[in-house]
Write a protein that holds these residues in place. Structure first.
Motif, PDB file in Angstrom:
ATOM      1  N   PRO A  79       0.801  -1.226   0.000  1.00 30.94           N
ATOM      2  CA  PRO A  79       0.000   0.000   0.000  1.00 30.94           C
ATOM      3  C   PRO A  79       0.835   1.277   0.000  1.00 30.94           C
ATOM      4  O   PRO A  79       0.303   2.352   0.272  1.00 30.94           O
ATOM      5  CB  PRO A  79      -0.764  -0.119   1.316  1.00 30.94           C
ATOM      6  CG  PRO A  79       0.227  -0.770   2.239  1.00 30.94           C
ATOM      7  CD  PRO A  79       1.069  -1.691   1.378  1.00 30.94           C
ATOM      8  N   ASP A  80       2.137   1.170  -0.304  1.00 31.39           N
ATOM      9  CA  ASP A  80       3.047   2.300  -0.095  1.00 31.39           C
ATOM     10  C   ASP A  80       3.601   2.899  -1.385  1.00 31.39           C
ATOM     11  O   ASP A  80       4.699   3.441  -1.405  1.00 31.39           O
ATOM     12  CB  ASP A  80       4.213   1.868   0.796  1.00 31.39           C
ATOM     13  CG  ASP A  80       5.015   0.702   0.211  1.00 31.39           C
ATOM     14  OD1 ASP A  80       4.508   0.043  -0.721  1.00 31.39           O
ATOM     15  OD2 ASP A  80       6.137   0.456   0.693  1.00 31.39           O
ATOM     16  N   LEU A  81       2.816   2.815  -2.465  1.00 31.09           N
ATOM     17  CA  LEU A  81       3.333   3.262  -3.760  1.00 31.09           C
ATOM     18  C   LEU A  81       2.845   4.640  -4.171  1.00 31.09           C
ATOM     19  O   LEU A  81       3.193   5.118  -5.253  1.00 31.09           O
ATOM     20  CB  LEU A  81       2.953   2.248  -4.853  1.00 31.09           C
ATOM     21  CG  LEU A  81       3.496   0.827  -4.667  1.00 31.09           C
ATOM     22  CD1 LEU A  81       3.070  -0.049  -5.825  1.00 31.09           C
ATOM     23  CD2 LEU A  81       5.013   0.833  -4.528  1.00 31.09           C
ATOM     24  N   MET A  82       2.047   5.288  -3.351  1.00 28.60           N
ATOM     25  CA  MET A  82       1.491   6.577  -3.738  1.00 28.60           C
ATOM     26  C   MET A  82       1.895   7.686  -2.771  1.00 28.60           C
ATOM     27  O   MET A  82       1.151   8.628  -2.519  1.00 28.60           O
ATOM     28  CB  MET A  82      -0.031   6.472  -3.844  1.00 28.60           C
ATOM     29  CG  MET A  82      -0.473   5.477  -4.904  1.00 28.60           C
ATOM     30  SD  MET A  82      -2.254   5.414  -5.151  1.00 28.60           S
ATOM     31  CE  MET A  82      -2.537   6.999  -5.960  1.00 28.60           C
ATOM     32  N   GLY A  83       3.113   7.549  -2.235  1.00 27.02           N
ATOM     33  CA  GLY A  83       3.651   8.584  -1.367  1.00 27.02           C
ATOM     34  C   GLY A  83       3.343   8.333   0.094  1.00 27.02           C
ATOM     35  O   GLY A  83       2.350   7.683   0.444  1.00 27.02           O
ATOM     36  N   VAL A  84       4.201   8.868   0.941  1.00 24.46           N
ATOM     37  CA  VAL A  84       4.063   8.685   2.379  1.00 24.46           C
ATOM     38  C   VAL A  84       2.721   9.216   2.875  1.00 24.46           C
ATOM     39  O   VAL A  84       2.090   8.634   3.774  1.00 24.46           O
ATOM     40  CB  VAL A  84       5.221   9.399   3.109  1.00 24.46           C
ATOM     41  CG1 VAL A  84       5.025   9.329   4.622  1.00 24.46           C
ATOM     42  CG2 VAL A  84       6.558   8.791   2.725  1.00 24.46           C
ATOM     43  N   GLU A  85       2.270  10.309   2.248  1.00 23.39           N
ATOM     44  CA  GLU A  85       1.032  10.930   2.714  1.00 23.39           C
ATOM     45  C   GLU A  85      -0.196  10.053   2.488  1.00 23.39           C
ATOM     46  O   GLU A  85      -1.242  10.268   3.112  1.00 23.39           O
ATOM     47  CB  GLU A  85       0.831  12.286   2.019  1.00 23.39           C
ATOM     48  CG  GLU A  85       0.562  12.214   0.523  1.00 23.39           C
ATOM     49  CD  GLU A  85       1.814  12.092  -0.332  1.00 23.39           C
ATOM     50  OE1 GLU A  85       1.698  12.246  -1.569  1.00 23.39           O
ATOM     51  OE2 GLU A  85       2.898  11.852   0.237  1.00 23.39           O
ATOM     52  N   ASN A  86      -0.099   9.066   1.597  1.00 23.27           N
ATOM     53  CA  ASN A  86      -1.237   8.195   1.294  1.00 23.27           C
ATOM     54  C   ASN A  86      -1.099   6.784   1.859  1.00 23.27           C
ATOM     55  O   ASN A  86      -2.057   6.011   1.827  1.00 23.27           O
ATOM     56  CB  ASN A  86      -1.435   8.095  -0.222  1.00 23.27           C
ATOM     57  CG  ASN A  86      -1.815   9.419  -0.845  1.00 23.27           C
ATOM     58  OD1 ASN A  86      -2.773  10.049  -0.422  1.00 23.27           O
ATOM     59  ND2 ASN A  86      -1.066   9.847  -1.852  1.00 23.27           N
ATOM     60  N   THR A  87       0.083   6.453   2.365  1.00 23.48           N
ATOM     61  CA  THR A  87       0.347   5.067   2.771  1.00 23.48           C
ATOM     62  C   THR A  87      -0.568   4.605   3.893  1.00 23.48           C
ATOM     63  O   THR A  87      -1.129   3.503   3.842  1.00 23.48           O
ATOM     64  CB  THR A  87       1.818   4.901   3.182  1.00 23.48           C
ATOM     65  OG1 THR A  87       2.655   5.134   2.043  1.00 23.48           O
ATOM     66  CG2 THR A  87       2.080   3.494   3.695  1.00 23.48           C
ATOM     67  N   ASP A  88      -0.757   5.418   4.904  1.00 26.61           N
ATOM     68  CA  ASP A  88      -1.568   4.994   6.050  1.00 26.61           C
ATOM     69  C   ASP A  88      -3.019   4.740   5.652  1.00 26.61           C
ATOM     70  O   ASP A  88      -3.610   3.717   6.019  1.00 26.61           O
ATOM     71  CB  ASP A  88      -1.504   6.042   7.156  1.00 26.61           C
ATOM     72  CG  ASP A  88      -2.167   5.556   8.446  1.00 26.61           C
ATOM     73  OD1 ASP A  88      -1.738   4.522   8.969  1.00 26.61           O
ATOM     74  OD2 ASP A  88      -3.125   6.208   8.900  1.00 26.61           O
ATOM     75  N   SER A  89      -3.592   5.653   4.872  1.00 27.46           N
ATOM     76  CA  SER A  89      -4.992   5.477   4.474  1.00 27.46           C
ATOM     77  C   SER A  89      -5.159   4.278   3.548  1.00 27.46           C
ATOM     78  O   SER A  89      -6.153   3.538   3.645  1.00 27.46           O
ATOM     79  CB  SER A  89      -5.517   6.751   3.793  1.00 27.46           C
ATOM     80  OG  SER A  89      -4.783   7.046   2.614  1.00 27.46           O
ATOM     81  N   LEU A  90      -4.189   4.057   2.665  1.00 25.38           N
ATOM     82  CA  LEU A  90      -4.275   2.893   1.778  1.00 25.38           C
ATOM     83  C   LEU A  90      -4.088   1.598   2.559  1.00 25.38           C
ATOM     84  O   LEU A  90      -4.751   0.591   2.268  1.00 25.38           O
ATOM     85  CB  LEU A  90      -3.227   2.999   0.665  1.00 25.38           C
ATOM     86  CG  LEU A  90      -3.558   3.970  -0.473  1.00 25.38           C
ATOM     87  CD1 LEU A  90      -2.372   4.135  -1.406  1.00 25.38           C
ATOM     88  CD2 LEU A  90      -4.778   3.493  -1.253  1.00 25.38           C
ATOM     89  N   ALA A  91      -3.196   1.602   3.549  1.00 25.43           N
ATOM     90  CA  ALA A  91      -2.999   0.402   4.372  1.00 25.43           C
ATOM     91  C   ALA A  91      -4.274   0.058   5.134  1.00 25.43           C
ATOM     92  O   ALA A  91      -4.643  -1.119   5.251  1.00 25.43           O
ATOM     93  CB  ALA A  91      -1.836   0.615   5.330  1.00 25.43           C
ATOM     94  N   LYS A  92      -4.967   1.067   5.629  1.00 28.56           N
ATOM     95  CA  LYS A  92      -6.236   0.837   6.321  1.00 28.56           C
ATOM     96  C   LYS A  92      -7.301   0.313   5.360  1.00 28.56           C
ATOM     97  O   LYS A  92      -8.081  -0.583   5.702  1.00 28.56           O
ATOM     98  CB  LYS A  92      -6.700   2.118   6.994  1.00 28.56           C
ATOM     99  CG  LYS A  92      -5.847   2.528   8.182  1.00 28.56           C
ATOM    100  CD  LYS A  92      -6.332   3.831   8.806  1.00 28.56           C
ATOM    101  CE  LYS A  92      -5.490   4.204  10.023  1.00 28.56           C
ATOM    102  NZ  LYS A  92      -5.927   5.473  10.634  1.00 28.56           N
ATOM    103  N   ALA A  93      -7.309   0.876   4.146  1.00 28.11           N
ATOM    104  CA  ALA A  93      -8.264   0.401   3.139  1.00 28.11           C
ATOM    105  C   ALA A  93      -7.964  -1.038   2.756  1.00 28.11           C
ATOM    106  O   ALA A  93      -8.892  -1.844   2.549  1.00 28.11           O
ATOM    107  CB  ALA A  93      -8.204   1.302   1.906  1.00 28.11           C
ATOM    108  N   LEU A  94      -6.678  -1.396   2.681  1.00 31.26           N
ATOM    109  CA  LEU A  94      -6.294  -2.757   2.347  1.00 31.26           C
ATOM    110  C   LEU A  94      -6.740  -3.726   3.443  1.00 31.26           C
ATOM    111  O   LEU A  94      -7.245  -4.818   3.154  1.00 31.26           O
ATOM    112  CB  LEU A  94      -4.779  -2.843   2.133  1.00 31.26           C
ATOM    113  CG  LEU A  94      -4.232  -4.179   1.649  1.00 31.26           C
ATOM    114  CD1 LEU A  94      -4.818  -4.539   0.285  1.00 31.26           C
ATOM    115  CD2 LEU A  94      -2.713  -4.134   1.555  1.00 31.26           C
TER     116      LEU A  94
END
Length: 518
Positions: free
Chosen positions: A191-206
């Motif tokens: 979930p960490d391919l769209m920048g640090v600012e998006n990693t946490d939200s994408l990890a939660k979505a995953l």
């Protein structure tokens, strides 16, 4: 053309030591019952793109004479050949998401067939710089003959990611799920391919997708992911044991067992390997719309005189695709050695400058068509020239060449530790953590060009990796920069086979952290 049926989704070893080291201690994949049966009129072929460990799928109905391709690669001849072989018309090129690791072939396939509609998700605010014929949202369906594909929004790897449930349009019975970069065998997408600012939200979505997206689906469904072992798109992707099913993943996938969101996110992010430098560029290319090539690029074949003039001009980067042994025996000064193998896609993406034209040298027994296809998969299409007559023609023309003597693991064992040479380990960080040669210096291969100052130039540098392939890449970079560098054939594999001692750090580091100390 390389293609496999559904029982032949094989482990890709072309990443040469990169596949199984990304995830610490994850249990074996559990066995499951019988997989769901593919309807008798359905053709399902897996097309494997080595080097990238990418799987795309040709899915067709023999009776209706129609087919779709899911997550096509850029060189689309394999799909065209399958369509011809089965007497089918390709009606759709379907994307699970905006890919970061290779250039999509959907536009190429639509142009080459004249019939394939491009299908892509517009969930998560996804936007495209080209015409998408079918813009799908969660629950939307595509029917092609007896094949019905229903989109299931599975965000986390990317915001728009879509999985596709395949069912029989006549009986309504589901029989497979195409999971893209959401669900792999033994792993999930990063979930960490769209920048640090998006990693946490994408990890939660995953995490939410893992826990909820497939809960109502039967366990006997076959799963068809977009990647296999060796791909950096997921940590610790495993080789299928027979036909992988959803039930197997529910029981054996370590991320499916993590019921705590924070534990899931910490474990997932800690396991991720370094992000390849070329991935942000791939993401932009795929969102904007890849250039349509119309086939394999054709470089100009040049005799040694003309090739030498081009090289001397400094306007090209020389890519030598011969084996380590051939390269060591004699090569054009300054050439980068990435051996003749589909893994050229990955290491070409890592090591070559996308803005600079390429001049290529091939093995005597090889061809130019294959490496040009492999390079095009990561957007490297500006191959300006190729040496006609191979390296032998260069040598016979009386031109100078560079060479070096390799060092066997036995000589390494006799020589080190020593102050007169540097032993350099260029593997992935987790490979170092799992064991390395005492007193070796660590430097992750793709970072060598930017970290040359950390290597002592006053003495020879002996380079090793997993089996020698990456060592030769690193050696070529060092020699191009004036180092007396030499590769170790067999490298770590040969070292361990010979029974020589190894050391391990007291504590493993984060997989994406490329700093390591002896």
């Amino acid at each position: 053309m390389t293609h496999f049926n559904r029982r032949e989704i094989l482990q890709h070893a072309g990443a040469l030591g990169l596949g199984a080291v990304f995830l610490p201690a994850a249990g074996s994949i559990a066995q499951a019952g019988d997989a769901a049966k593919t309807p008798p009129s359905i053709v399902l072929e897996t097309i494997k793109s080595g080097g990238l460990s990418h799987y795309s799928y040709f899915l067709g109905d023999k009776d209706a004479g129609v087919a779709v391709v899911i997550d096509p690669r850029r060189d689309v001849e394999a799909y065209l050949d399958l369509a011809k072989q089965h007497g089918m018309k390709i009606t759709h090129a379907i994307e699970t998401h905006i890919h970061a690791d290779f250039v999509s072939g959907s536009r190429e396939l639509a142009k080459r067939t004249g019939t394939a509609q491009i299908v892509a998700s517009v969930e998560g605010g996804a936007k495209y710089g080209f015409d998408v014929d079918r813009k799908l949202k969660d629950g939307n369906e595509i029917t092609v003959g007896r094949i019905k594909l229903r989109g299931i929004h599975t965000p986390g790897h990317t915001p728009e990611h879509m999985s596709y449930l395949a069912s029989d349009s006549e009986s309504g019975k589901p029989w497979a799920i195409f999971t893209g970069d959401f669900l792999f065998v033994g792993s999930v997408g990063r979930p960490d391919l769209m920048g640090v600012e998006n990693t946490d939200s994408l990890a939660k979505a995953l995490y939410n997708s893992v826990q909820n997206a497939f809960t109502q689906l039967p366990g006997e469904l076959m799963i068809y992911p977009a990647h296999g072992p060796g791909s950096p798109c997921g940590a610790g992707i495993k080789k299928p044991d027979g036909d992988p099913t959803l039930a197997q993943e529910r029981k054996g996938n370590p991320y499916w067992q993590m019921r705590n969101e924070s534990v899931f996110i910490e474990a997932l992010l800690r396991a991720q390997p370094p992000v390849p430098y070329y991935w942000p560029r791939m993401k932009k290319v795929n969102a904007a719309g890849p250039e349509i090539l119309g086939g394999t690029p054709k470089p100009e074949l040049m005799e040694p005189d003309a090739f030498a003039s081009l090289v001397d001009s400094g306007g090209v980067q020389v890519l030598d695709t011969r084996s380590m042994e051939a390269f060591a025996g004699g090569h054009i000064q300054g050439a980068l050695n990435i051996g003749y193998n589909e893994v050229i896609s990955m290491w070409g993406g890592w090591m070559l400058d996308p803005e600079k034209p390429i001049a290529i040298v091939k093995p005597a027994q090889g061809n130019f068509h294959d490496p040009l296809d492999w390079l095009s998969r990561v957007g490297l299409t500006n191959v300006k020239a190729a040496l006609d007559g191979d390296m032998k023609a260069w040598v016979n023309s009386g031109r100078p060449f560079d060479s070096y003597k390799t060092m066997s693991v036995h000589d390494v064992n006799k020589t080190f530790p020593t102050e007169s040479m540097t032993l350099l380990d260029v593997r992935q960080p987790p490979e170092w953590d799992m064991g390395h040669i005492q007193d070796a210096q660590y430097l992750f291969l793709p970072e060598i060009p930017q970290r040359l100052s950390e290597i002592d130039k006053s003495k020879p540098v002996i380079v090793y990796c997993g089996n020698g392939y990456r060592a030769s890449v690193g050696t070529s970079v060092l020699r191009a920069n004036g180092f007396d560098a030499r590769a170790v054939p067999g490298s770590w594999d040969a070292w361990t086979a010979a029974g020589y001692d190894r050391v391990k750090p007291k504590k493993a580091g984060k997989a994406s952290d490329t700093t390591r100390s002896a």
